[in-house]
Design a protein around this motif. Structure first.
Motif, PDB file in Angstrom:
ATOM      1  N   ARG A  75       0.821  -1.217   0.000  1.00  0.00           N
ATOM      2  CA  ARG A  75       0.000   0.000   0.000  1.00  0.00           C
ATOM      3  C   ARG A  75       0.858   1.272   0.000  1.00  0.00           C
ATOM      4  NH1 ARG A  75      -4.529  -1.340   4.668  1.00  0.00           N
ATOM      5  NH2 ARG A  75      -4.561  -3.596   4.354  1.00  0.00           N
ATOM      6  N   ASN A  76       1.762   1.401   0.969  1.00  0.00           N
ATOM      7  CA  ASN A  76       2.524   2.654   1.092  1.00  0.00           C
ATOM      8  C   ASN A  76       3.545   2.831  -0.020  1.00  0.00           C
ATOM      9  OD1 ASN A  76       1.079   3.292   3.342  1.00  0.00           O
ATOM     10  ND2 ASN A  76       2.738   3.004   4.810  1.00  0.00           N
ATOM     11  N   VAL A  77       4.273   1.774  -0.349  1.00  0.00           N
ATOM     12  CA  VAL A  77       5.285   1.873  -1.400  1.00  0.00           C
ATOM     13  C   VAL A  77       4.666   1.656  -2.779  1.00  0.00           C
ATOM     14  CG1 VAL A  77       7.387   0.843  -2.352  1.00  0.00           C
ATOM     15  CG2 VAL A  77       7.189   1.210   0.115  1.00  0.00           C
ATOM     16  N   GLY A  78       3.858   0.615  -2.902  1.00  0.00           N
ATOM     17  CA  GLY A  78       3.321   0.266  -4.215  1.00  0.00           C
ATOM     18  C   GLY A  78       2.048   0.978  -4.603  1.00  0.00           C
ATOM     19  N   GLY A  79       1.390   1.641  -3.632  1.00  0.00           N
ATOM     20  CA  GLY A  79       0.156   2.346  -3.942  1.00  0.00           C
ATOM     21  C   GLY A  79      -1.011   1.438  -4.273  1.00  0.00           C
ATOM     22  N   ARG A  80      -0.956   0.174  -3.802  1.00  0.00           N
ATOM     23  CA  ARG A  80      -2.024  -0.772  -4.115  1.00  0.00           C
ATOM     24  C   ARG A  80      -3.213  -0.583  -3.165  1.00  0.00           C
ATOM     25  NH1 ARG A  80       1.173  -5.038  -6.241  1.00  0.00           N
ATOM     26  NH2 ARG A  80       2.830  -4.021  -7.454  1.00  0.00           N
ATOM     27  N   ASP A  81      -4.383  -1.004  -3.612  1.00  0.00           N
ATOM     28  CA  ASP A  81      -5.570  -1.011  -2.755  1.00  0.00           C
ATOM     29  C   ASP A  81      -5.452  -2.135  -1.729  1.00  0.00           C
ATOM     30  OD1 ASP A  81      -6.752   1.086  -4.123  1.00  0.00           O
ATOM     31  OD2 ASP A  81      -7.742  -0.254  -5.563  1.00  0.00           O
ATOM     32  N   PRO A  82      -6.070  -1.979  -0.552  1.00  0.00           N
ATOM     33  CA  PRO A  82      -6.030  -3.043   0.454  1.00  0.00           C
ATOM     34  C   PRO A  82      -6.596  -4.345  -0.083  1.00  0.00           C
ATOM     35  CG  PRO A  82      -6.891  -1.007   1.399  1.00  0.00           C
ATOM     36  CD  PRO A  82      -6.804  -0.788  -0.083  1.00  0.00           C
TER      37      PRO A  82
END
Length: 449
Positions: A75-82
């Protein structure tokens, strides 16, 4: 043309360094997961049971490891959704005390394993595609990945504590530590007065409480060459140390009485002999090992009984890091190179401390041994921030624990991973804690000579 050639050389060197870092991170992630897999390789009953109200069920630790990895990397590094936002509250260590976690609707074992496995696969894909030399603070030197590696290894140590508290036959094995003692050693060494640099600004994966570096001036003191042994601690017991309030801090004496303490945790007296339980095996207490599973209050009482005291955190770090020949603070007692099996007992290679006086190759410039590995060492100091401290990357890692309620431990133990063990690393816990792999050594003011 010359400038272009130079720029090309620098770019190649930078790329080579980045790839080496990427390979190191991947290796550390895989090593941590191999250890996690071994510690959770028990049947579903053992995995979901709470073996002590002091500890979480092993299945909670397993899913928590995956949840933190998803939060910080995906999430924080990759910007993925939970992936599963509904489980976030279940694995928030601040939202639910350990004693309450078995009552939560936790992921069952198969789902917890699958979740952690899926997160790890995605994290490795992210590592392969993520630049590690950009300006983003979380990515500089791969910090976010280093944070997750250390987090998993710290929970592996926590799970090993759970295995020690677990009742039943042994499920873990490991070879015995080597006996590398070299003969008689002085009981103590002198650490001369003078300045030294405490903390770090350069250790790439150092946590916020290790920063920033700062100069301290310390008076001369004398420090035990080795951790206090079981034999020495038995003399304290035999002399009535647990029954004499003279040796105990007021709060320590009250706790000793309330908890009924008479010996280190897991010890019992039988037929005139001290026995201990260690990972499901009952055995005689080995006289020459560092004493283990003692609280800060017990360590402090022993030191008073011996006419000594616990070292301060600063004294411990100077003894472990300062090189009087160069005037600089090193990463480890032996120098700047990473730990190896010849230097320290770390990483769960063994399931017990080595005899006191072991690891001569790992001693400090002052001749102090076993400052890294074997047992965590209680210090006299409360857990406080260094001057100029800045919470990062989140306040809950250290800042919420600062204060007199917690005492600092240093040096790692046989269960601590090398990646989470260095001369600046700070551990902390309540002074009543005994289930942790804690021991100690003592000190005294040099002016007492």
């Amino acid at each position: 043309m010359l400038n272009e050639a130079v720029d090309g050389t620098f770019t190649q060197a930078r790329n080579t360094g980045t790839e080496a870092l990427r390979e190191r991170i991947a290796a550390e992630l895989l090593a941590a997961r191999e250890r996690t897999t071994g510690l959770t390789g028990v049947d579903d009953h053992d995995l979901t049971a709470q073996h002590s109200p002091l500890m979480s069920p092993l299945v909670w630790d397993l899913a928590h490891i995956g949840n933190q990895e998803e939060l910080w990397l995906l999430r924080n590094v990759g910007g993925r959704d939970p992936m599963h936002p509904e489980i976030d509250p279940l694995y928030d260590a601040f939202e639910h005390p350990r004693a309450e976690r078995p009552k939560l609707p936790l992921l069952p074992p198969a789902e917890a394993r699958a979740y952690a496995h899926e997160v790890r696969g995605r994290a490795l894909d992210l590592l392969a595609a993520t630049p590690l030399d950009g300006p983003a603070p979380l990515l500089r030197d791969g910090f976010a990945f280093g944070l997750i590696v250390q987090h998993e290894q710290q929970h592996d140590e926590t799970m090993l504590i759970t295995h020690q508290l677990r009742q039943g036959p042994a499920v873990l094995t490991a070879p015995e530590p080597p006996d590398t003692r070299t003969g008689p050693l002085p009981a103590e060494v002198l650490i001369p007065a003078g300045p030294f640099t405490m903390g770090t600004d350069t250790e790439p994966w150092a946590l916020d409480n290790e920063r920033p570096s700062h100069q301290l001036e310390l008076a001369a003191f004398r420090l035990d060459t080795t951790p206090v042994s079981n034999a020495a601690y038995q003399r304290f017991i035999d002399d009535g140390g647990y029954d004499d309030p003279r040796w105990w801090a007021e709060a320590g004496w009250a706790h000793r009485q309330q908890a009924g303490l008479t010996a280190p945790l897991f010890w019992r007296r039988e037929g005139g002999q001290w026995l201990r339980r260690r990972f499901g095996v009952t055995e005689p207490v080995p006289a020459d090992e560092p004493v283990l599973h003692v609280s800060w209050y017990e360590a402090d009482a022993y030191a008073r009984w011996a006419g000594r005291r616990l070292p301060t955190e600063a004294e411990w770090e100077k003894a472990a890091r300062f090189d009087p020949a160069t005037g600089r603070s090193r990463r480890y007692p032996w120098g700047d190179q990473d730990p190896t099996p010849e230097l320290a007992n770390l990483g769960q290679r063994h399931l017990r401390p080595a005899p006191v006086g072991s690891y001569p190759a790992g001693e400090s410039p002052y001749g102090v041994r076993q400052l890294m590995g074997d047992v965590w060492e209680w210090t006299a100091s409360d857990f406080r921030p260094y001057p100029g401290f800045r919470a990062w990357p989140y306040e809950e890692y250290s800042e919420v624990f600062f204060g007199p309620e917690y005492k600092v431990l240093r040096g790692g133990c046989f269960a601590a991973a090398p990646v989470a063990s260095r001369g600046t690393f700070r551990n902390w816990d309540y002074p009543i804690r005994r289930q942790i792999f804690s021991g100690f050594r003592t000190a005294r003011d040099a002016e007492q000579d």
